[in-house]
Enzyme design. Structure first.
Site, PDB file in Angstrom:
ATOM      1  N   LYS A  79       0.867  -1.188   0.000  1.00 18.78           N
ATOM      2  CA  LYS A  79       0.000   0.000   0.000  1.00 18.78           C
ATOM      3  C   LYS A  79       0.898   1.231   0.000  1.00 18.78           C
ATOM      4  O   LYS A  79       1.927   1.256   0.690  1.00 18.78           O
ATOM      5  CB  LYS A  79      -0.882  -0.024   1.261  1.00 18.78           C
ATOM      6  N   SER A 154      -9.640   2.114   2.879  1.00 18.19           N
ATOM      7  CA  SER A 154      -8.742   2.866   2.027  1.00 18.19           C
ATOM      8  C   SER A 154      -7.729   1.997   1.271  1.00 18.19           C
ATOM      9  O   SER A 154      -7.115   2.477   0.322  1.00 18.19           O
ATOM     10  CB  SER A 154      -7.969   3.885   2.870  1.00 18.19           C
ATOM     11  N   SER A 178      -9.849  -0.334   7.077  1.00 14.30           N
ATOM     12  CA  SER A 178      -9.268  -0.275   5.733  1.00 14.30           C
ATOM     13  C   SER A 178      -8.578  -1.530   5.221  1.00 14.30           C
ATOM     14  O   SER A 178      -8.207  -1.578   4.049  1.00 14.30           O
ATOM     15  CB  SER A 178      -8.293   0.891   5.640  1.00 14.30           C
TER      16      SER A 178
HETATM   17  N1  GLN Z   1     -13.154   4.433   6.380  1.00 14.15           N
HETATM   18  C1  GLN Z   1     -12.468   4.868   7.558  1.00 14.15           C
HETATM   19  C2  GLN Z   1     -12.046   6.320   7.377  1.00 14.15           C
HETATM   20  O1  GLN Z   1     -12.367   6.870   6.401  1.00 14.15           O
HETATM   21  C3  GLN Z   1     -11.303   3.975   7.872  1.00 14.15           C
HETATM   22  C4  GLN Z   1     -10.097   4.255   7.064  1.00 14.15           C
HETATM   23  C5  GLN Z   1      -8.916   3.422   7.476  1.00 14.15           C
HETATM   24  O2  GLN Z   1      -9.056   2.413   8.149  1.00 14.15           O
HETATM   25  N2  GLN Z   1      -7.736   3.873   7.096  1.00 14.15           N
HETATM   26  O3  GLN Z   1     -11.400   6.869   8.198  1.00 14.15           O
END
Ligand code: GLN
Length: 488
Positions: A79, A154, A178
């Site tokens: 990532k 994400s 994420s």
């Molecule tokens: N969807 C969540 C956010 O927007 C989690 C994102 C994540 O785990 N990096 O913060």
């Protein structure tokens, strides 16, 4: 034989590399070519054939020399939130366009020591803020099961690279879901370990009390192999990394799950969970009962509160973490400005995307004098109660199971300019994140539009091996994790 290379998982690839059935260079070339052939998915942000092949040649040399590195020659991709010396790192932001780190993140370094070869860097929501990968400054990623749908976020690029067989596995990070949510939306397996298991050094910080790295792969066995390499203390570089010895998470994979008590929180089946997801989860729980597990009804009464609590705490931490991007030390700098303050303002206005700006504003607000007590402090108190609710629940059960998300992957643009729609869809992953617990997503069926559904399993602290064992037994009895989207 190399035509099927991309169908192999990490464990099988590692075996074939060790027996020199296939070389690390061949494996890397095969996956790089697939990445190129499917570039329209938008999964990769950066590749560098020379850098990858140099790593692959080094892996082949290690194998030839009889080095027993467990993952020698296995190609994976990272990532783009992990800093890497051999590839640029952007965190999905214009702020870091063209940035190259002078060092590797600890997770990247540990995996390299275990022998992996890096295929490149994967698309993600800007600074890991998002649930659909649509917040990347470098364009959306398409779900290989249906190109009109989002892959989740994400870690959307990571999930797509694995699902479309552009890489046998990838790293992800999970702050509020994420790893688990994109794994669920793309039909792959992912695990977020206990907070502190994996070092955060070199993982570009979003919300430091929540951020955690983990693997995304086809199976629980593959995840176990990767997680064993990724975890371990890093006391000099991450003060929140746990002083727990590195573990071999593959050790208990085959253990019986006879009598395993699976807690099913009634709040995870409330209104809002779509019928197709509910049906897939029910079928998975029935499968577990067939395997000897027992279903126990439990309650996590503050599930709903996890949304406001997370969306106060995470932006608060983000507003502080992102203050380092000021145009001075690294990243974007505005070309024209009047004075220092103007330079800060223009730099940040130009290079941050809308969602990142929204969170910086919310975070700064909830931390400001007069609002700190009303929002931030209150959120911290409820966070503790949410963690306590889990401990209460774990008196009645060994693991907790439910959906990862209320629906299957939605279509690109569906949530439009409504960030709340994204936030609400995080409801089932946020509680475990706030408590710092390990959680997994396991492919368990298909729902609307033939889209994958993931079963979420949450364990108590340090219970990764138990989660992986439960997932592995499920995967021995089912083949959802082996299904491939058409055309891949
Ligand atoms: N969807 C969540 C956010 O927007 C989690 C994102 C994540 O785990 N990096 O913060």
């Amino acid at each position: 034989m190399s035509g099927q290379l991309h169908e192999l998982g990490v464990a099988e690839l590692a075996r074939r590399l060790r027996t020199r059935d296939v070389s690390a260079v061949e494996a890397a070339q095969h996956f790089l070519a697939r990445g190129q052939a499917h570039a329209s998915l938008g999964a990769y942000l950066a590749t560098d054939e020379q850098a990858t092949l140099a790593q692959a040649r080094a892996a082949d040399a290690r194998i030839a020399a009889g080095d027993a590195a467990p993952l020698a020659g296995v190609p994976i991709a990272h990532k783009d939130i992990f800093v890497t010396r051999d590839f640029p790192t952007t965190a999905g932001s214009k702020m870091l366009e063209g940035y190259r780190s002078p060092f590797d993140a600890t997770v990247v370094r540990r995996l390299a020591e275990a022998g992996v070869v890096t295929l490149g860097k994967l698309n993600c929501d800007e600074f890991a803020m998002g649930s659909s990968n649509e917040n990347s400054a470098y364009g959306a990623v398409r779900n290989p099961w249906d190109g009109s749908r989002i892959p989740g976020g994400s870690s959307g690029g990571s999930a797509v690279a694995v699902a479309a067989r552009l890489a046998p596995a990838a790293t992800g990070t999970d702050t509020g879901g994420s790893i688990r949510q994109p794994a669920s939306f793309c039909g792959i397996t992912g695990i977020k370990p206990t907070y502190g298991r994996a070092s955060r050094y070199g993982m570009i910080a979003f919300a430091s009390s929540l951020d955690q790295a983990g693997p995304m792969a086809h199976s629980a066995e593959d995840c176990a192999l990767l997680l064993s390499a990724m975890c371990g203390p890093d006391p000099d570089r991450d003060s929140t990394s746990l002083d727990a010895p590195a573990e071999d998470f593959t050790r208990g994979l085959d253990g019986s799950i006879e009598g395993l008590r699976i807690g099913v929180p009634k709040e995870f089946f409330a209104e809002g969970v779509s019928a197709d997801v509910r049906a897939a989860i029910d079928a998975a729980l029935a499968q577990y009962e067939k395997l000897g597990a027992k279903r126990v009804e439990i309650s996590l009464p503050r599930t709903e509160l996890s949304i406001p609590v997370y969306y106060v705490i995470a932006p608060a931490e983000a507003s502080s973490n992102l203050s380092r991007f000021d145009g001075v030390k690294f990243g974007h700098r505005a070309k024209q400005y009047a004075d220092l303050l103007d330079m800060y303002k223009k730099t940040r206005a130009e290079a941050f995307g809308d969602e990142v700006k929204r969170r910086i504003m919310i975070g700064t607000y909830v931390l400001s004098h007069g609002y700190y007590d009303a929002y931030y402090l209150q959120a911290q108190k409820i966070r503790r109660m949410i963690a306590d609710d889990f401990q209460q629940a774990f008196r009645q059960c060994d693991v907790i199971a439910g959906p990862v998300a209320p629906t299957v992957a939605w279509t690109l643009g569906e949530h439009g300019n409504d960030p709340l729609a994204d936030y609400l869809a995080d409801i089932f992953t946020l509680p475990g994140s706030l408590a710092g617990l390990p959680g997994m997503s396991i492919p368990c069926g298909f729902g609307a539009g033939g889209m994958p559904v993931g079963l979420q399993m949450i364990g108590n602290y340090f219970q990764e091996a138990r989660l992986l064992n439960a997932a592995h037994r499920f995967q021995q009895a089912t083949d959802f994790h082996l299904r491939t989207p058409e055309g891949f």
